[in-house]
Design a protein around this motif. Sequence first.
Motif, short mmCIF file in Angstrom:
data_model
loop_
_atom_site.label_atom_id
_atom_site.label_comp_id
_atom_site.label_asym_id
_atom_site.label_seq_id
_atom_site.Cartn_x
_atom_site.Cartn_y
_atom_site.Cartn_z
N ASP B 225 -3.99 -5.55 1.53
CA ASP B 225 -2.67 -5.28 2.08
C ASP B 225 -2.65 -5.60 3.57
OD1 ASP B 225 -4.28 -2.88 2.42
OD2 ASP B 225 -2.48 -2.07 3.37
N GLU B 247 2.40 -6.85 1.40
CA GLU B 247 2.97 -5.74 2.16
C GLU B 247 3.37 -4.63 1.21
OE1 GLU B 247 6.07 -5.43 5.85
OE2 GLU B 247 5.64 -7.37 4.93
N LEU B 248 2.74 -3.49 1.37
CA LEU B 248 3.07 -2.36 0.51
C LEU B 248 4.25 -1.61 1.12
CD1 LEU B 248 -0.53 -0.97 -0.07
CD2 LEU B 248 0.76 -2.44 -1.60
N TYR B 282 1.56 2.84 -5.43
CA TYR B 282 2.24 2.07 -4.40
C TYR B 282 3.48 1.41 -4.97
CZ TYR B 282 -0.41 -1.64 -6.68
OH TYR B 282 -0.94 -2.48 -7.60
N LEU B 406 -1.84 -7.97 -5.41
CA LEU B 406 -2.83 -7.06 -4.83
C LEU B 406 -4.22 -7.36 -5.39
CD1 LEU B 406 -2.64 -4.31 -3.05
CD2 LEU B 406 -3.22 -3.26 -5.21
#
Lengths: 889, 438
Positions: B225, B247-248, B282, B406
């Motif tokens: 991330d 981008e979380l 997430y 991810l």
Amino acid sequence: MIQNHFQVCAGIRFVLLHVICQDFDRTVKLSDQRIAWILQSSRGRSSMSPPAQPQKSPSPSQPSGKGEVSDLKLQLRQLAGSRAPGTDDAKRELFKKVISYMTVGIDVSSLFSEMVMCSATSDTVLKKMCYLYVGNYAKGNPDLALLTINFLQKDCRDEDPMIRGLALRSLCSLRVANLVEYLVGPMGSGLKDNNGYVRTVATIGVLKLYHISSTTCIDADFPSMLKDLMLNDPDAQVVANCLSALQEIWSLEASTSEEASREREALLSKPVIYYLLNRIKDFSEWAQCLVLDLVVKYIPSDSNEIFDIMNLLEDRLQHANGAVVLATIKVFLHLTLSMTDVHQQVYERIKAPLLTLVSSGSQELSYAVLCHLHLLVMRAPILFSSDYKHFYCQYNEPFYVKKLKLEMLTAVANESNTYEIVTELCEYAANVDVPIARESIRAVGKIALQQYDVNAIVDRLLQFLEMDKDHVTAETLVLVKDLLRKYPQWSHDCIAVVGNISSKNVQEPKAKAALIWMLGEYSQDISDAPYILESLVENWEDEHSAEVRLHLLTAVLKCFLRRPPETQKALGAALAAGLADSHQDVHDRALFYYRLLQYNVNVTERVVDPPKQAVSVFADTQSSEIKDRIFDEFNSLSVVYQKPSYMFTDKEHRGPFEFSEELGSLSVGVESAHNVIPAQRVDANDNDLLLSTSEKEENKGPSSNGSSYNAPVYDGSISLTVSQTQTETPYSSPALPTQASQSTLAIDDLLGLGLPAAPSPVPPPLKLNVRAALDPNTFQRKWGQLPVSLTQECSINPQGIAALTTPQVLIRHMQGHSIHCIASGGQAPNFKFFFFAQKAEEPAGFFLVECVINTSSSKAQIKVKADDQSTSQVFSDLFQSALSKFGKL
Amino acid sequence: MPVAASAIYFLNLRGDVLINRLYRDDVGGNMVDAFRMHIMQTKELGTCPVRQIGGCSFFYMRISNVYIVIVVSSNANVACAFKFVVEAVALFKSYFGGAFDEDAIRNNFVLIYELLDEIMDFGYPQNLAPEILKLYITQEGVRSPFSSKPADKPVPNATLQVTGAVGWRREGLVYKKNEVFLDIVESVNLLMSSKGSVLRCDVTGKVLMKCFLSGMPDLKLGLNDKIGLEKESQLKSRPMKSGKTIELDDVTFHHCVNLTRFNSEKTVSFVPPDGEFELMKYRITEGVNLPFRVLPTIKELGRTRMEVNVKVKSVFGAKMFALGVVIKVPVPKQTAKTSFQVTSGRAKYNASIDCLVWKIRKFPGQTEPTMSAEVELISTMTEKRSWTRPPIQMEFQVPMFTASGLRVRFLKVWEKSGYNTVEWVRYITKAGSYEIRC
């Protein structure tokens, strides 16, 4: 099995009449077969299909568990003395069986002494099951509970901390008031125990003790011990339990004791709060919620302190437990209330965690979070306007979720996103699910009313009318009408489409009323308006809704004022029909118009059809004060119900008759809120039109709306009954229930004075059958069928209140007056009774009474239903006089 | 007070009481009847999980064939109550070995009573950590014969420890082979308009972990991330490695994760509980790789015939494949006859859900099978309205693929005895609500 199940239900349904307090462990009648089945399952068979052949005739009166229970009793006795190896295993099986009976509701309290005898064992498993049993039945058998004290006290001194803890918990759970003296000692040592588990149990034990006997608890000085523990104990769970116990004890005590309220304040002092905050990571997630909830009430001295607390708690927003996150959000929101800028930043910060919580986890949990998100979106729609896509509905979502989302979509609409939102809403309008389609159309309408640039939206709305679905058309018509009231400049476009709608396709009263209003208002633009109205007038008799008939009268008159020659015939017919109408309002309005026209046509025009002012803002149904109250109670039920807690937890606001509603059609939950909040209407000098955009109003459903228009059914000879029934159905204002009952009282007074002058003949004295009998089922059926003929409130003399310790006393007293009780329940201060009585001469003349007595206000609410309505007032007087004699020797 | 639950009931679908536990006397014993009468026997069921009847509020949840009902009389914390039920059910499941249903409850009712006593006292939630509860629970769960998991070994007289720095882990655990299993499970939600534009799209993911580690290990997890990587390169004053970063939008962690350290250093470090747990959750809305594109064309030919053509493109790597792909294409209620042509898998008409159901067991990447169907409708006189089309829905699982992109970069295990560990990582992407309007 199904048949069988109904038998059980029938048994249970009547239990409901005992509305308030019935021990759950009373015998529920079960058939033999059912028990066989339970037994089978308790032995742990995995194949648990219920027996296939249906039960023929389970005798409902026989408590069939009896045979089994006495069997168990025998077996337990045999085992009690035995010391043979394997006894414990046998006992375990028996105990399991006992508990399984207990769970399904068979009364096994008769085994009490045997169970206690058997529990003299070192086996933990057995002990636990025994504790469970004892905890369940001790309250009902205080004498037997004394038997257990001895072994529980012994166990409280056991060397195994687990046994100590368990025994102490059971001891506190006995809930027998006269045994509290035995509690104090073990509790005191429990609080000082060196084991954390025992202390956690003991701390909650103090709270339990307080609820059994508050004086014992206070006298033993337990609260201050708790306070000490809270500030010093190394075990976080002990600290948390101390906190919950103290919070509860001090707030209950605060009303009577100065010291308690000071102590309660002390919980919010800086040292305590800081101490808890610094330890927050030690606490379990549930305890964290508790602490955070306390922190919300803390008032920091300056902004530095606020920032300190927020920095400390920031990482809680990342916690996996949604409850912790919500609690943290509450702290943030409340701390920053006074700092507008920071408050906005907080909104930005909490947005992402909230959206995550909504999209993950169980459906119920996300609903709870969604309700909170909804509240925040409603408070600050601008801040969420870029996140509108999160509020798009998924096809399979349940209605209650979609409804919230639609409301949020409506709220966040602004100039930049309106197009997308309205496009999305139009998708839902075509939905097969009718309620959703309706909600979506309303949402489009609301957005149209919010926006300045409504051009595109009006087109969309008009497209709905062309979809040719009755519910869509109906909903849209109502909206178009509201839209025209705000934007009269659009009338031309709208009327062109509306004029094409055949009134035959519009059946819903609200929609029909809207259509008729438009026909009247824009009669000069719709070429055949007079003729449509005329055909509607011709079908006057078929029009069931009084609302529509009222609108029709007005519309015809407006049309007449603009196009007299064409409408004259229709007007004549409408006025004639109106004058003959059985509905009071319709009749009155027709008469009023008729006289106006007789007096002067110009005046009529000024009254009925004055130049209209466009409505600028439609009234909000919820006052901002109430919204703030709800916001203060963030992270609680208030947000879900969308009303402040006092409206659903206070007995007063809930209204005295809630329980009786359960017998008939029940209306609870969100809807009842709207009865409570007085809606402010902007009527825009168009008082003949009871309209409002608030969908809340419409949600009230046909039951309350309908009844307010329908003339009550009454026996014309007794005027008294009439007026009282009418107060029962509040006419236009959704008044508070308490106010309604007060007004009843007022009317009583008035009528009481005027009674001798009333023209009705003095009713003959009423004689009641001393040995009247009515079985519960018949009572319940009658209660459901008969209308309420009387509702009254009377006060009870102090002696009566003093005598009313248990319901039974009053029941016996009333029996002396030939009024019999069929069900009762309750605890101080609220008691509830269902009485019945029968006329001496007439076997069919039953009176049914629901009587709710509040001992703290010394008031009794009486609701009478009668086979013969005309005598209900006489009966009520008799009932009240009997009640007033209660307690006087 | 967060929750002061007055009572908890477990009911089966008929409304029979399986378990009842009254914590407080402020609600009557007949609450269960009120629930039956006003919620179960009316249309209210399923309308809203929170209802008020009389003075009490009912929170209810249906889990397989059981209703769990919490009754409160005060203004309780709803989220807390539901979370409590969710956690409690997870706990029960861990004791029964998987299933939570009527049979399991009937077989384990004594255990459930024991658990209910421990996890809630007088209506206040207590400790729900399975590790600690094991110390107090005497009953062993009756496992269904179908559950493959072996029964946990009973804890050998462990000392009581409710508190301490790591309440979720016992000391003195020993494993012969130290292993960690990481599962990244993502579900991708999509709402696509009939014109093919994405209306809404997001990914909710979970990192599930199964730890079989001795002692008190410290773990550190590195993901790709953006924020974490930036922070790392700052700390090491090295330029960022090239490669995809994501981008979380938002992350939440299991309570074992040191949140302070996450906020300051952006590293996920923790002492894991023993066994299985959910490490983090997430949500991502930007840069989602949709695994499938659906291109439907539906033509209504007159009033009695319809032509449905659906093309599904798999847009993940050619070496990968999706499993259990199901595409549901809604058709009108009055469908009489259907005929299909598919290039892959099987299709049939399911009348109970009014859908054409097209199933493809194994769906390789970079392919685009099609289904064309002819649907004959019964002509009805009354049906003057045009049919409104519900969206096409899709189910699938794509192993070794993450819609968010991810990736686990590293998982470091540090324990003072310094043993070696074996780490296993799996990825899977599932369909959440994958809807395509047509």
